[in-house]
Design a protein around this motif. Structure first.
Motif, short mmCIF file in Angstrom:
data_model
loop_
_atom_site.label_atom_id
_atom_site.label_comp_id
_atom_site.label_asym_id
_atom_site.label_seq_id
_atom_site.Cartn_x
_atom_site.Cartn_y
_atom_site.Cartn_z
N ASP A 1 0.85 -1.21 0.00
CA ASP A 1 0.00 0.00 0.00
C ASP A 1 0.87 1.25 0.00
O ASP A 1 0.57 2.23 -0.67
CB ASP A 1 -0.90 0.03 1.25
CG ASP A 1 -2.06 -0.93 1.12
OD1 ASP A 1 -2.29 -1.46 0.01
OD2 ASP A 1 -2.74 -1.20 2.14
N LEU A 2 1.95 1.21 0.77
CA LEU A 2 2.82 2.38 0.89
C LEU A 2 3.49 2.74 -0.44
O LEU A 2 3.48 3.90 -0.85
CB LEU A 2 3.89 2.13 1.97
CG LEU A 2 4.80 3.31 2.28
CD1 LEU A 2 4.02 4.43 2.95
CD2 LEU A 2 5.97 2.87 3.19
N ILE A 3 4.03 1.74 -1.14
CA ILE A 3 4.70 2.08 -2.41
C ILE A 3 3.67 2.58 -3.42
O ILE A 3 3.95 3.50 -4.20
CB ILE A 3 5.55 0.90 -2.98
CG1 ILE A 3 6.32 1.32 -4.22
CG2 ILE A 3 4.73 -0.33 -3.31
CD1 ILE A 3 7.30 2.42 -4.03
N GLN A 4 2.47 2.00 -3.40
CA GLN A 4 1.45 2.45 -4.36
C GLN A 4 1.01 3.89 -4.05
O GLN A 4 0.73 4.66 -4.95
CB GLN A 4 0.27 1.47 -4.38
CG GLN A 4 0.69 0.11 -4.93
CD GLN A 4 -0.46 -0.79 -5.35
OE1 GLN A 4 -0.27 -1.68 -6.17
NE2 GLN A 4 -1.64 -0.59 -4.81
N LYS A 5 1.00 4.22 -2.76
CA LYS A 5 0.65 5.59 -2.36
C LYS A 5 1.74 6.56 -2.88
O LYS A 5 1.43 7.58 -3.49
CB LYS A 5 0.56 5.63 -0.83
CG LYS A 5 0.29 6.98 -0.24
CD LYS A 5 0.05 6.85 1.27
CE LYS A 5 0.05 8.20 1.94
NZ LYS A 5 1.28 8.57 2.59
#
Ligand code: FDP
Length: 309
Positions: free
Chosen positions: A295-299
């Protein structure tokens, strides 16, 4: 000491009773042929297309493994399509009665064979065409040749791990593996070539106390993440935005396994398993691990898109 979770006496063949007969047959055949590969390291480790003392050409271990597995699957009668990382085109076995499609990385991490680090065989399983998105897979597995030889498989009914015992039998090591919360990151590629949103991601992991563990063998590094949590990444980088790893042979099967174990797999922007491959050799940036990290990298990549970074 490895922790045994599950019925340690249960053999792989017994565990596979609750799955379609062709899938069972395929996984068992691959398990048998990988026993041969596990034994091949001692005699073939240093061969790299050289001639032996009799003047015969000796094949490199990865090419030999490819040949051994392809020959076996061709003879199985259940595999119609086979795409191997070592082959330029998808092979079609027209005489097959069955319709399974298989993607094969016969020996991932092969540049580590000569230094005796863990390498592995990665397999993705489809019904029919292998040039399909990874979410069409009906199963996936890998065999890791480390101090122990372990086999991990899923047929979408949990992720299960078996170990090759002294009797030459794959017996249960761990049933229903779930990726835990963990603080390991395995970052591929050169730091000086990172894209800005990826740099931000890595710096955040480091600030949060993630420990770097990268062996250079994708299958071994993802295996560790599956058991200890965190994230494996081989990103796109300056000059090669699609990264190094192959969608069909590496990213999809390992991403599928980790997703089935409660984790996630992304190319940094979207689910890897949703990508429709155009060509067999397609590459993709890879992020595989816990949902939190993905989720963090996609954010970060979405923010970079919005700001044009
Ligand atoms: P290898 O070239 O040894 O076969 O895609 C193959 C792979 O290894 C992966 O297993 C590994 O993660 C990656 O390449 C390592 O690449 P770098 O040498 O660039 O770190």
């Amino acid at each position: 000491m490895l922790e045994l979770i599950g019925d340690e006496n249960m053999k792989l063949s017994e565990h596979l009773t609750d799955c379609d007969s062709d899938l069972r047959k395929l996984i068992l055949r691959i398990s048998e042929v990988t026993k041969k590969i596990a034994k091949g390291f001692a005699s073939r480790q240093s061969y790299s297309d050289t001639k032996n003392v009799y003047g015969e050409q000796q094949m490199a271990m990865d090419k030999w493994a490819d040949e051994v597995i392809i020959k076996d699957l061709k003879g199985s009668g259940i595999v119609r399509y086979l795409a191997s990382e070592e082959q330029p085109e998808v092979l079609e076995f027209k005489d097959a009665a069955g319709n399974l499609g298989v993607t094969l990385d016969p020996l991932d991490g092969s540049s580590l064979i000569d230094v005796n680090l863990a390498v592995g065989t990665i397999v993705g399983i489809y019904r029919g065409n292998v040039l399909s998105p990874g979410n069409q897979m009906v199963g996936a597995m890998y065999v890791l040749y480390g101090p122990l030889t372990v086999l991990t498989y899923t047929v979408k009914k949990g992720v299960h791990e078996f170990v090759l015992d002294d009797n030459g039998e794959f017996v249960m090591l761990k049933e229903n593996i779930r990726i835990p919360d963990g603080k390991i990151y395995a970052p591929g590629a050169l730091r000086k070539e990172y894209l800005p949103f990826h740099t931000k991601f890595i710096e955040k992991l480091e600030a949060d106390g993630y420990k770097l563990r990268f062996s250079g063998s994708f299958v071994a590094d993802v295996h560790q993440i599956l058991h200890k949590g965190g994230v494996f990444t081989y990103p796109g980088f300056t000059g090669k935005e699609s990264g190094k790893l192959r969608l069909l042979f590496e990213a999809n099967p390992m991403g599928f396994i980790v997703t089935q174990a409660g984790g996630a797999a992304s190319d940094g922007r979207k689910e890897i398993l949703s990508i429709r491959p155009g060509v067999v050799s397609q590459r993709t940036p890879v992020y595989i691990g816990g949902k939190k990290e993905i989720d963090l990298i996609q954010k970060y990549s979405a923010e970079a898109c919005n700001t044009g970074d």
